[in-house]
Scaffold this motif. Sequence first.
Motif, PDB file in Angstrom:
ATOM      1  N   VAL A 126      -4.563   5.775  -7.112  1.00 43.56           N
ATOM      2  CA  VAL A 126      -3.325   6.551  -7.159  1.00 43.56           C
ATOM      3  C   VAL A 126      -2.258   5.802  -7.955  1.00 43.56           C
ATOM      4  O   VAL A 126      -1.540   6.387  -8.773  1.00 43.56           O
ATOM      5  CB  VAL A 126      -2.820   6.857  -5.729  1.00 43.56           C
ATOM      6  N   MET A 127      -2.156   4.478  -7.747  1.00 42.51           N
ATOM      7  CA  MET A 127      -1.170   3.679  -8.487  1.00 42.51           C
ATOM      8  C   MET A 127      -1.463   3.700  -9.987  1.00 42.51           C
ATOM      9  O   MET A 127      -0.540   3.777 -10.802  1.00 42.51           O
ATOM     10  CB  MET A 127      -1.165   2.242  -7.980  1.00 42.51           C
ATOM     11  N   ALA A 207       4.930  -0.725   4.917  1.00 41.89           N
ATOM     12  CA  ALA A 207       4.558  -2.084   4.484  1.00 41.89           C
ATOM     13  C   ALA A 207       3.347  -2.022   3.562  1.00 41.89           C
ATOM     14  O   ALA A 207       3.284  -2.732   2.545  1.00 41.89           O
ATOM     15  CB  ALA A 207       4.256  -2.950   5.705  1.00 41.89           C
ATOM     16  N   PHE A 208       2.391  -1.159   3.911  1.00 40.53           N
ATOM     17  CA  PHE A 208       1.204  -0.982   3.071  1.00 40.53           C
ATOM     18  C   PHE A 208       1.591  -0.451   1.696  1.00 40.53           C
ATOM     19  O   PHE A 208       1.115  -0.956   0.663  1.00 40.53           O
ATOM     20  CB  PHE A 208       0.222  -0.024   3.746  1.00 40.53           C
ATOM     21  N   ILE A 209       2.453   0.553   1.665  1.00 42.27           N
ATOM     22  CA  ILE A 209       2.898   1.137   0.389  1.00 42.27           C
ATOM     23  C   ILE A 209       3.670   0.106  -0.430  1.00 42.27           C
ATOM     24  O   ILE A 209       3.490  -0.003  -1.653  1.00 42.27           O
ATOM     25  CB  ILE A 209       3.754   2.392   0.645  1.00 42.27           C
ATOM     26  N   PHE A 210       4.536  -0.689   0.247  1.00 42.67           N
ATOM     27  CA  PHE A 210       5.288  -1.733  -0.461  1.00 42.67           C
ATOM     28  C   PHE A 210       4.347  -2.717  -1.144  1.00 42.67           C
ATOM     29  O   PHE A 210       4.521  -3.056  -2.317  1.00 42.67           O
ATOM     30  CB  PHE A 210       6.200  -2.490   0.509  1.00 42.67           C
ATOM     31  N   HIS A 211       3.352  -3.192  -0.406  1.00 38.62           N
ATOM     32  CA  HIS A 211       2.416  -4.168  -0.983  1.00 38.62           C
ATOM     33  C   HIS A 211       1.591  -3.549  -2.112  1.00 38.62           C
ATOM     34  O   HIS A 211       1.272  -4.227  -3.092  1.00 38.62           O
ATOM     35  CB  HIS A 211       1.500  -4.734   0.103  1.00 38.62           C
ATOM     36  N   THR A 212       1.251  -2.270  -1.982  1.00 42.93           N
ATOM     37  CA  THR A 212       0.498  -1.589  -3.044  1.00 42.93           C
ATOM     38  C   THR A 212       1.313  -1.552  -4.335  1.00 42.93           C
ATOM     39  O   THR A 212       0.809  -1.870  -5.420  1.00 42.93           O
ATOM     40  CB  THR A 212       0.132  -0.158  -2.610  1.00 42.93           C
ATOM     41  N   VAL A 213       2.590  -1.174  -4.212  1.00 46.43           N
ATOM     42  CA  VAL A 213       3.481  -1.142  -5.383  1.00 46.43           C
ATOM     43  C   VAL A 213       3.673  -2.561  -5.930  1.00 46.43           C
ATOM     44  O   VAL A 213       3.649  -2.781  -7.148  1.00 46.43           O
ATOM     45  CB  VAL A 213       4.838  -0.519  -5.018  1.00 46.43           C
ATOM     46  N   PHE A 214       3.835  -3.531  -5.024  1.00 45.19           N
ATOM     47  CA  PHE A 214       4.030  -4.926  -5.442  1.00 45.19           C
ATOM     48  C   PHE A 214       2.826  -5.452  -6.208  1.00 45.19           C
ATOM     49  O   PHE A 214       2.971  -6.110  -7.248  1.00 45.19           O
ATOM     50  CB  PHE A 214       4.290  -5.802  -4.213  1.00 45.19           C
ATOM     51  N   ILE A 215       1.624  -5.159  -5.701  1.00 49.84           N
ATOM     52  CA  ILE A 215       0.394  -5.627  -6.361  1.00 49.84           C
ATOM     53  C   ILE A 215       0.343  -5.140  -7.802  1.00 49.84           C
ATOM     54  O   ILE A 215       0.078  -5.923  -8.732  1.00 49.84           O
ATOM     55  CB  ILE A 215      -0.847  -5.133  -5.587  1.00 49.84           C
TER      56      ILE A 215
END
Length: 312
Positions: A126-127, A207-215
Amino acid sequence: MKKILKIILPLILGGFLVWYMFTKISPTTLLNYFKNANYGWIALGLFFGVLSHLSRAYRWKFLLEPMGYTPRFINSTLAVMIGYFVNLALPRAGEVSRATVMTTYEDIPFEKGFGTIVAERIADLVMMFIIIGITLLIQFEFIIKLVKANFDPIKIAIGLVAVLVAVLFFRQYVKKSTSGLGLKVKNFVNSLVEGLTSIFKMKNKWAFIFHTVFIWTMYVAMFWATIPAIKGLEVPFGAILVGFIAGGFSIAATNGGIGLYPVAVAGAFTLFGVPEEPSNAFGAIMWSAQTAMIIIFGGLSFLLLPIFNKNK
């Protein structure tokens, strides 16, 4: 035979593309680029890459906690790096090895660990689509000009209509399928939807979405930070995004993008008027830096796992 071909064919393709790259830039010239590269920028890029891997290892716990598992962060990190390492030799086998590590050292059933990795991959897919969408919006005028300059508008219109009709027919075929390719596509789409909805239902979804965007921000930052390593290489932001996307798809096509990564990135850059020679050099340096990082940290992870888990 099928399994052997899945391993051999990407290697053959990668070897051919390495040869093809050397038709664009000689080994001696490429070596000079490596010698004259600014390794401070390369180190900064690798730093961003390490942050993305640590974030991925930490993000994993948000998928495992609802099932009652709280693995040690060090084991999650080592498992992630081993997964990347194995993928260099056997495409898509890294996910299996990653789940196996957690089964061995954290007593997490393989099926459950592997299921969470599949859910991660859905979020990553998705990202990637989001980044492609952003790129299309930013470079919309450039893409339109490029298409008009290279293709007949009437042929494009006919082609789009044909694709649309084919998609509609295939959609109906998939809906009615009870076996074969249609059923596989249906199951894949259903898994994709199920995985996406499960992310929004989890306890720590933000938190999961934040880390996904951060990655993925770190992935792009790693790519961007390495560009100044090539003296005189100037790449517009749109080309950076297109090159990043091209490089990302190349990694899935051959073992870790061997041969294809530099060719794909250089091809993207040259669309924006960036000189071909430094573009190929950048692709080769970028790929080498990423691969070296995975080999070093992945190899160390194999050695460190039993040390950090003496009780196992």
